[in-house]
Design a protein around this motif. Structure first.
Motif, PDB file in Angstrom:
ATOM      1  N   LEU A  62      51.731  62.397  57.019  1.00 57.36           N
ATOM      2  CA  LEU A  62      52.169  61.011  56.966  1.00 57.36           C
ATOM      3  C   LEU A  62      51.240  60.196  57.854  1.00 57.36           C
ATOM      4  O   LEU A  62      51.136  60.465  59.052  1.00 57.36           O
ATOM      5  N   LEU A 114      55.131  52.437  47.610  1.00 59.10           N
ATOM      6  CA  LEU A 114      55.013  52.808  49.023  1.00 59.10           C
ATOM      7  C   LEU A 114      55.100  51.597  49.950  1.00 59.10           C
ATOM      8  O   LEU A 114      55.376  51.740  51.132  1.00 59.10           O
ATOM      9  N   LEU A 170      60.374  57.159  49.424  1.00 56.99           N
ATOM     10  CA  LEU A 170      59.383  58.105  49.952  1.00 56.99           C
ATOM     11  C   LEU A 170      59.659  59.524  49.474  1.00 56.99           C
ATOM     12  O   LEU A 170      58.735  60.250  49.093  1.00 56.99           O
ATOM     13  N   LEU A 204      50.600  60.808  52.565  1.00 58.19           N
ATOM     14  CA  LEU A 204      51.086  59.476  52.243  1.00 58.19           C
ATOM     15  C   LEU A 204      50.519  58.508  53.265  1.00 58.19           C
ATOM     16  O   LEU A 204      50.571  58.772  54.464  1.00 58.19           O
ATOM     17  N   LEU A 256      57.981  55.308  57.077  1.00 61.90           N
ATOM     18  CA  LEU A 256      57.312  56.569  57.438  1.00 61.90           C
ATOM     19  C   LEU A 256      57.923  57.182  58.688  1.00 61.90           C
ATOM     20  O   LEU A 256      58.079  58.407  58.765  1.00 61.90           O
TER      21      LEU A 256
END
Length: 178
Positions: A6, A83, A91, A108, A115
């Motif tokens: 991430l 996103l 997500l 991602l 996140l």
């Protein structure tokens, strides 16, 4: 085994000339930090096989600079509208959707608070120091590396991930004595 990375976009300007949050660009520090994080990734394989990037300007710029610093990486790259502003359900859908491509390493590139919340929700163990740091904050430009004992991205579940590493530009600069 599957690995999820991430990456929160790097530091940005406060306001875009257009006045739209979506259009905010990286500032000077953000550009330097994105290149720094790309260089770190290049030195710490495995590199991502699939990268899903928010279509927001700052996320696209972050990925471009990270990718430029990892010339050996040749991932498939998907720019995904979903996103931008994504919460946990969006997500998780993107992560599970990676089962179609079936990468071993998925990255991602997106935004907070999504996140950060996703990292906290997925991590069930692993590096204790890193877990504490992630619990406190997911700063701009930082990367969370999480391993899952699965063979299919559809099997990703909350609290099943093991934190392998948490890295931020500030931590890397501190380690380099800057």
């Amino acid at each position: 085994m599957r690995r999820l990375l991430l990456l929160r976009h790097a530091k940005t300007e406060t306001d875009a000339p257009s006045g739209k949050d979506f259009d905010r660009r990286l500032d000077d520090r953000g550009r330097l930090d994105a290149a720094l994080m790309g260089a770190w990734l290049s030195r710490n394989p495995p590199l991502p096989d699939l990268v899903c990037v928010s279509t927001a300007v700052r996320a696209q710029q972050t990925w471009s600079l990270v990718a430029a610093a990892m010339p050996a990486a040749k991932p498939t790259v998907a720019s995904l509208d979903e996103l931008y502003g994504a919460g946990l359900s969006e997500l998780l859908a993107v992560i599970r959707g990676a089962a179609v491509e079936d990468p071993e390493q998925l990255m991602l590139v997106g935004h907070n608070p999504g996140l950060h919340e996703m990292a906290l929700s997925l991590i069930g163990g692993g590096d204790a120091t890193g877990r504490k740091a992630v619990a406190d904050n997911l700063p701009t430009g930082s990367i969370v590396v999480i391993d899952f004992p699965i063979e299919d991205w559809n099997d990703v579940a909350f609290r099943d991930g093991q934190l392998v590493q948490f890295v931020s530009p500030k931590l890397l600069k501190g380690a380099a004595g800057q």
